[in-house]
Motif scaffolding. Sequence first.
Motif, PDB file in Angstrom:
ATOM      1  N   ILE A 156       0.866  -1.181   0.000  1.00 22.57           N
ATOM      2  CA  ILE A 156       0.000   0.000   0.000  1.00 22.57           C
ATOM      3  C   ILE A 156       0.902   1.230   0.000  1.00 22.57           C
ATOM      4  O   ILE A 156       1.580   1.513   0.991  1.00 22.57           O
ATOM      5  CB  ILE A 156      -0.959  -0.003   1.209  1.00 22.57           C
ATOM      6  N   GLN A 157       0.909   1.913  -1.131  1.00 26.96           N
ATOM      7  CA  GLN A 157       1.808   3.054  -1.311  1.00 26.96           C
ATOM      8  C   GLN A 157       1.091   4.391  -1.403  1.00 26.96           C
ATOM      9  O   GLN A 157       1.705   5.432  -1.231  1.00 26.96           O
ATOM     10  CB  GLN A 157       2.641   2.856  -2.592  1.00 26.96           C
ATOM     11  N   ASP A 161      -4.184   2.622  -3.535  1.00 26.82           N
ATOM     12  CA  ASP A 161      -3.896   1.312  -2.956  1.00 26.82           C
ATOM     13  C   ASP A 161      -4.738   1.079  -1.699  1.00 26.82           C
ATOM     14  O   ASP A 161      -5.202  -0.034  -1.448  1.00 26.82           O
ATOM     15  CB  ASP A 161      -2.415   1.194  -2.588  1.00 26.82           C
ATOM     16  N   MET A 162      -4.931   2.142  -0.903  1.00 21.33           N
ATOM     17  CA  MET A 162      -5.763   2.033   0.307  1.00 21.33           C
ATOM     18  C   MET A 162      -7.200   1.682  -0.079  1.00 21.33           C
ATOM     19  O   MET A 162      -7.826   0.827   0.542  1.00 21.33           O
ATOM     20  CB  MET A 162      -5.735   3.333   1.112  1.00 21.33           C
ATOM     21  N   ALA A 166      -9.171  -1.680   0.926  1.00 22.16           N
ATOM     22  CA  ALA A 166     -10.444  -1.602   1.657  1.00 22.16           C
ATOM     23  C   ALA A 166     -11.521  -2.404   0.926  1.00 22.16           C
ATOM     24  O   ALA A 166     -12.285  -3.146   1.559  1.00 22.16           O
ATOM     25  CB  ALA A 166     -10.874  -0.154   1.829  1.00 22.16           C
ATOM     26  N   LYS A 167     -11.577  -2.285  -0.388  1.00 24.00           N
ATOM     27  CA  LYS A 167     -12.557  -3.051  -1.168  1.00 24.00           C
ATOM     28  C   LYS A 167     -12.308  -4.553  -1.027  1.00 24.00           C
ATOM     29  O   LYS A 167     -13.242  -5.336  -0.853  1.00 24.00           O
ATOM     30  CB  LYS A 167     -12.496  -2.657  -2.648  1.00 24.00           C
ATOM     31  N   GLN A 168     -11.044  -4.954  -1.110  1.00 24.04           N
ATOM     32  CA  GLN A 168     -10.689  -6.371  -0.985  1.00 24.04           C
ATOM     33  C   GLN A 168     -11.100  -6.902   0.389  1.00 24.04           C
ATOM     34  O   GLN A 168     -11.712  -7.976   0.496  1.00 24.04           O
ATOM     35  CB  GLN A 168      -9.187  -6.552  -1.187  1.00 24.04           C
ATOM     36  N   LEU A 169     -10.773  -6.165   1.451  1.00 26.25           N
ATOM     37  CA  LEU A 169     -11.100  -6.612   2.806  1.00 26.25           C
ATOM     38  C   LEU A 169     -12.608  -6.621   3.043  1.00 26.25           C
ATOM     39  O   LEU A 169     -13.138  -7.548   3.666  1.00 26.25           O
ATOM     40  CB  LEU A 169     -10.404  -5.723   3.842  1.00 26.25           C
ATOM     41  N   SER A 170     -13.293  -5.612   2.536  1.00 27.51           N
ATOM     42  CA  SER A 170     -14.748  -5.555   2.699  1.00 27.51           C
ATOM     43  C   SER A 170     -15.409  -6.751   2.025  1.00 27.51           C
ATOM     44  O   SER A 170     -16.309  -7.375   2.588  1.00 27.51           O
ATOM     45  CB  SER A 170     -15.286  -4.251   2.108  1.00 27.51           C
ATOM     46  N   LYS A 180      -6.711   3.396   8.177  1.00 26.35           N
ATOM     47  CA  LYS A 180      -6.140   4.600   8.763  1.00 26.35           C
ATOM     48  C   LYS A 180      -4.722   4.785   8.253  1.00 26.35           C
ATOM     49  O   LYS A 180      -4.007   3.817   7.994  1.00 26.35           O
ATOM     50  CB  LYS A 180      -6.109   4.506  10.294  1.00 26.35           C
ATOM     51  N   GLY A 181      -4.293   6.010   8.196  1.00 29.85           N
ATOM     52  CA  GLY A 181      -2.938   6.307   7.759  1.00 29.85           C
ATOM     53  C   GLY A 181      -1.882   6.030   8.812  1.00 29.85           C
ATOM     54  O   GLY A 181      -0.727   5.861   8.506  1.00 29.85           O
TER      55      GLY A 181
END
Length: 183
Positions: A156-157, A161-162, A166-170, A180-181
Amino acid sequence: MERHPVILSIAGSDCSGGAGIQADIKTISALGGYAASAITAVTVQNTLGVRAVHAIPPEIVCGQIEAVMEDLQPVAVKIGMVNDIQIVHVIADCIRKYSPEHLPGTDGCPVMVATSGRRKLMTDEAIEEIKKELLPLVTLVTPNIDEAKVLTGNSIQNIQDMLEAAKQLSHSYQTHILIKGGH
């Protein structure tokens, strides 16, 4: 008289007060809630980093959760640092048993990587068990970038990428994700 909402934080203790149970109690109280806690580990840390972690026995963690659930009946449970597999099982069992209304889960992701970058706040086995046992039970997962990298296996750069992480995890866990950053 209006009752303040009870929020149970299940997390480690940070002696410097900047994270864990201490930070959760401050936040819950500042937002008008009544903070209850179940401590999963005691850490030796300060603003420079984590020096040591001492796990609380699973039966004590379970006892803390049950005592709060049976008496105070929290409307939400926030899960922070969970450092070993037995404690993952205890928390998952208690969540299934008591079914709290809201589960802003894991920090609201069980903390896997401290913002100082220390990776070993939990065992690799605990991380896999969290993915299998806890993440499907929670309503919100809020990993920092390093934790999202661990959960997805992806680099995650940047913001794009974030969003992809997030879409993948959801999709994987059928829950809401807020990456979060960190610092």
